[in-house]
Design an enzyme around this catalytic site. Structure first.
Site, PDB file in Angstrom:
ATOM      1  N   SER A  92     -15.185   1.838 -37.339  1.00  0.00           N
ATOM      2  CA  SER A  92     -15.847   1.049 -36.311  1.00  0.00           C
ATOM      3  C   SER A  92     -15.252  -0.363 -36.190  1.00  0.00           C
ATOM      4  O   SER A  92     -14.086  -0.518 -35.850  1.00  0.00           O
ATOM      5  CB  SER A  92     -17.346   1.017 -36.592  1.00  0.00           C
ATOM      6  OG  SER A  92     -18.058   0.491 -35.512  1.00  0.00           O
ATOM      7  N   ASP A 137      -1.802  -3.655 -33.306  1.00  0.00           N
ATOM      8  CA  ASP A 137      -1.311  -3.652 -31.929  1.00  0.00           C
ATOM      9  C   ASP A 137      -0.638  -4.963 -31.556  1.00  0.00           C
ATOM     10  O   ASP A 137       0.277  -4.986 -30.726  1.00  0.00           O
ATOM     11  CB  ASP A 137      -2.466  -3.381 -30.961  1.00  0.00           C
ATOM     12  CG  ASP A 137      -2.859  -1.911 -30.916  1.00  0.00           C
ATOM     13  OD1 ASP A 137      -2.204  -1.100 -31.606  1.00  0.00           O
ATOM     14  OD2 ASP A 137      -3.814  -1.569 -30.190  1.00  0.00           O
ATOM     15  N   LYS A 139     -13.679   6.024 -35.463  1.00  0.00           N
ATOM     16  CA  LYS A 139     -14.903   5.842 -34.661  1.00  0.00           C
ATOM     17  C   LYS A 139     -14.596   4.837 -33.551  1.00  0.00           C
ATOM     18  O   LYS A 139     -14.518   3.637 -33.787  1.00  0.00           O
ATOM     19  CB  LYS A 139     -16.058   5.338 -35.520  1.00  0.00           C
ATOM     20  CG  LYS A 139     -17.357   5.136 -34.737  1.00  0.00           C
ATOM     21  CD  LYS A 139     -18.483   4.687 -35.657  1.00  0.00           C
ATOM     22  CE  LYS A 139     -19.777   4.505 -34.871  1.00  0.00           C
ATOM     23  NZ  LYS A 139     -19.759   3.300 -34.016  1.00  0.00           N
TER      24      LYS A 139
END
Length: 578
Positions: free
Chosen positions: A314, A325, A339
């Site tokens: 999460s 990223d 998740k």
């Protein structure tokens, strides 16, 4: 097709007339298409509303008939709660209902706070009693002198000797400022003791340990994303920089997540302002939102390694995924949980609450890392784990390939040692409910007023031999997985008809698989002794001490330190793709 025919029919006639008629027919076609679409949408909405109304009427009528005709009187709250929870089970596991008596559980989940004494309790299966497992540092339980192993007898006038863990926990909690008398029995002296304890707001420690490692490497462990945890991480990071940290290991292993905004603010510590971290996309406008960094970062250049594992989930995946990223950190460990769903708590009548999945989140590369598809469209509720072959390629800021679905795949995969089967049962209690490890630790701390610092404490050979003898004498047994597989193999051999002709081979294999507890203890001494030491250290130095001790021999941590000592390799991993 209609437009094409008109274009052909008037192609040999007046050009302007052709253009005019074409425009008229295009306009009419678009209006007809729009009208048909609106009618379809309206019809679908009407059908949906009819289905909702029909099924609500069925549900209400069914309950009325049950209430009227069922042989026993119904408990309305219990029956309706079961019905609501059954309905939500047909969705995803994160959409949950909280009746009034459970709303404090939701509040604690969101904030990490509750009112109580600040201690973990557990059920001791041999004693058949709830006992103190771990008092938290600086909290009422520790301040009044409660110790690991204390048997809870009563809370005020309420006897607790035949109650469950949940029952005892609920009675230990209450409104802050309220006082009660806790009566316990201390195993080391066999005496009953009374403690007057005042409840207060307890905030679970989200940063159980941070500190300097060797070679100017700082270490921060964050175990949950609760309210204001990003401020604590920022403060700890600034402190480590002042202590000389030139690189950082940020440990998110087994961090189950929490607040999305806290994840964004944590990323902001190492990423500049106005950088998109995560985007939520839901069915309604209120559920769709983009989160950007808002504050001045602390350091955008220091090398960072983020540790993750299969229980990193999460908000932890937003943090680690965004740093990956944006090419701001190297992710190391094993693939995360996966998740990619966002939940929002909503108020219901009569002080009830519901936590609803309202959207999916997308990290800076544009990927959603949700690993499981909770398919509910066919009427048959089932889950589908997205295979790697169906994941799609995305790219980091520097052009490195990353994929959606299946969680965050680390840049460097390092698997930690697995727990031996016997170690698991020693920790949790054997098949015969022999909690010999817990009892040994309680006896050890009774005999030792002080121990060495967490990084220096180790059991002696004599301590280890004493523990082994206690395990053997207790009659400890555990579930040997190889025996289960062997029994299944024998069953299949008999079913397929070749057991009798190979019986001697099976008998020989069974003898080989026979496990001797004493032999197994010494075979797995390193793992088992480490568990005992951490448990003992926790009784003296609390969570921070046991976590610090656990870092000794940590393969993933060691690999992170090795990488940070090799700046060229670190830069090569994050280098832009040319």
């Amino acid at each position: 097709m209609h437009i094409s025919i008109i274009m052909y029919t008037f192609a040999a006639n007046n050009k302007h007339r052709h253009t005019f008629v074409l425009r008229v027919n295009m306009k009419r076609s678009i209006m007809l298409m729009a009208t048909a679409l609106l009618m379809t949408v309206a019809t679908q909405a009407q059908n949906h509303n009819m289905e909702v109304g029909k099924n609500l009427e069925i549900f209400n009528t069914l309950y009325s008939q049950l209430d009227l005709f069922y042989v026993d009187s119904l408990n309305p709250t219990q029956t309706m709660t079961a019905g609501i929870k059954g309905m939500l089970r047909s969705l995803d596991p994160y959409t949950e209902y909280y009746p009034e008596e459970e709303t404090k559980q939701l509040e604690m989940m969101l904030t990490g706070k509750y009112a109580g004494i600040g201690a973990l309790v557990k059920y001791h299966t041999r004693l058949k009693r709830v006992v103190i497992d771990e008092p938290y540092e600086g909290m009422p339980a520790a301040e009044v002198g409660l110790k690991k192993g204390d048997i809870i007898l009563s809370i005020d006038d309420s006897v607790m000797t035949d109650k469950t863990v949940n029952y005892v926990s609920s009675h230990l909690r209450g409104d802050p400022g309220t006082t009660f008398v806790l009566r316990v029995k201390r195993p080391s002296t066999n005496k009953e003791m009374k403690f007057r304890i005042t409840r207060r707001n307890i905030k679970l420690p989200e940063l159980p340990f941070y500190g300097m490692r060797s070679d100017s490497i700082g270490y921060i462990n964050l175990n949950q994303f609760t309210e204001d945890c990003s401020k604590e991480v920022r403060r700890a990071f600034v402190e480590l920089k002042h202590q000389g940290a030139k690189a950082l290991i940020f440990d998110l292993r087994s961090n189950g997540g929490g607040s999305e905004m806290e994840a964004v603010n944590t990323v902001n510590i190492w990423v500049p302002q106005k950088q998109k971290v995560v985007e939520n996309r839901g069915k309604v406008a209120q559920a769709s939102r983009t989160y950007e960094t808002r504050l001045e970062p602390v350091d955008t250049l220091m090398p960072v390694v983020v540790l993750v594992n299969g229980e990193t989930a999460s908000a932890s995946e937003i943090t680690s995924g965004a740093l990956q990223d944006l090419d701001r950190a190297v992710i190391l460990g094993t693939r995360t949980y996966g998740k990619g769903l966002v939940q929002v708590p909503l108020d219901l009548p009569y002080h009830a609450n519901v936590k609803i999945t309202t959207s999916k989140y997308y990290i800076p590369s544009g990927r959603c890392i949700q690993a499981i598809n909770y398919n509910r469209q066919t009427g048959a509720a089932y889950t589908e784990h997205i295979p790697d072959s169906l994941t799609r390629v995305f790219h980091t800021l520097g052009g490195r390939e990353v994929r959606d679905g299946g969680g965050i795949k680390p840049d460097i995969e390092v698997k930690n040692d697995t727990m031996p089967n016997i170690a698991y049962y020693l920790s949790a209690g054997g098949l015969d409910s022999t909690e010999v490890m817990f009892d040994y630790v309680v006896d050890y701390i009774t005999r030792h007023e002080q121990i060495a610092a967490p990084a220096d404490f180790h059991l002696t050979d004599a301590d280890w031999q004493e523990f082994c003898q206690r395990v053997v004498d207790s009659g400890f047994t555990y579930d040997n997985l190889s025996h289960k597989q062997f029994d299944e193999l024998v069953r299949m051999a008999k079913f397929e008809g070749y057991y009798e002709e190979t019986r001697d081979l099976f008998d020989a294999l069974k003898q080989k698989l026979h496990h001797d507890v004493g032999t197994e203890l010494n075979r797995h001494r390193d793992s088992i002794q480490k568990m005992i030491e951490m448990d003992i250290i926790g009784a003296y130095y609390y969570q921070r001490g046991s976590l610090e001790a656990s870092l000794d021999g940590d393969k993933q941590l060691q690999e992170a330190e090795r990488l940070l000592k090799n700046p060229e390799e670190y830069r090569r991993i994050l280098a832009p793709v040319r």
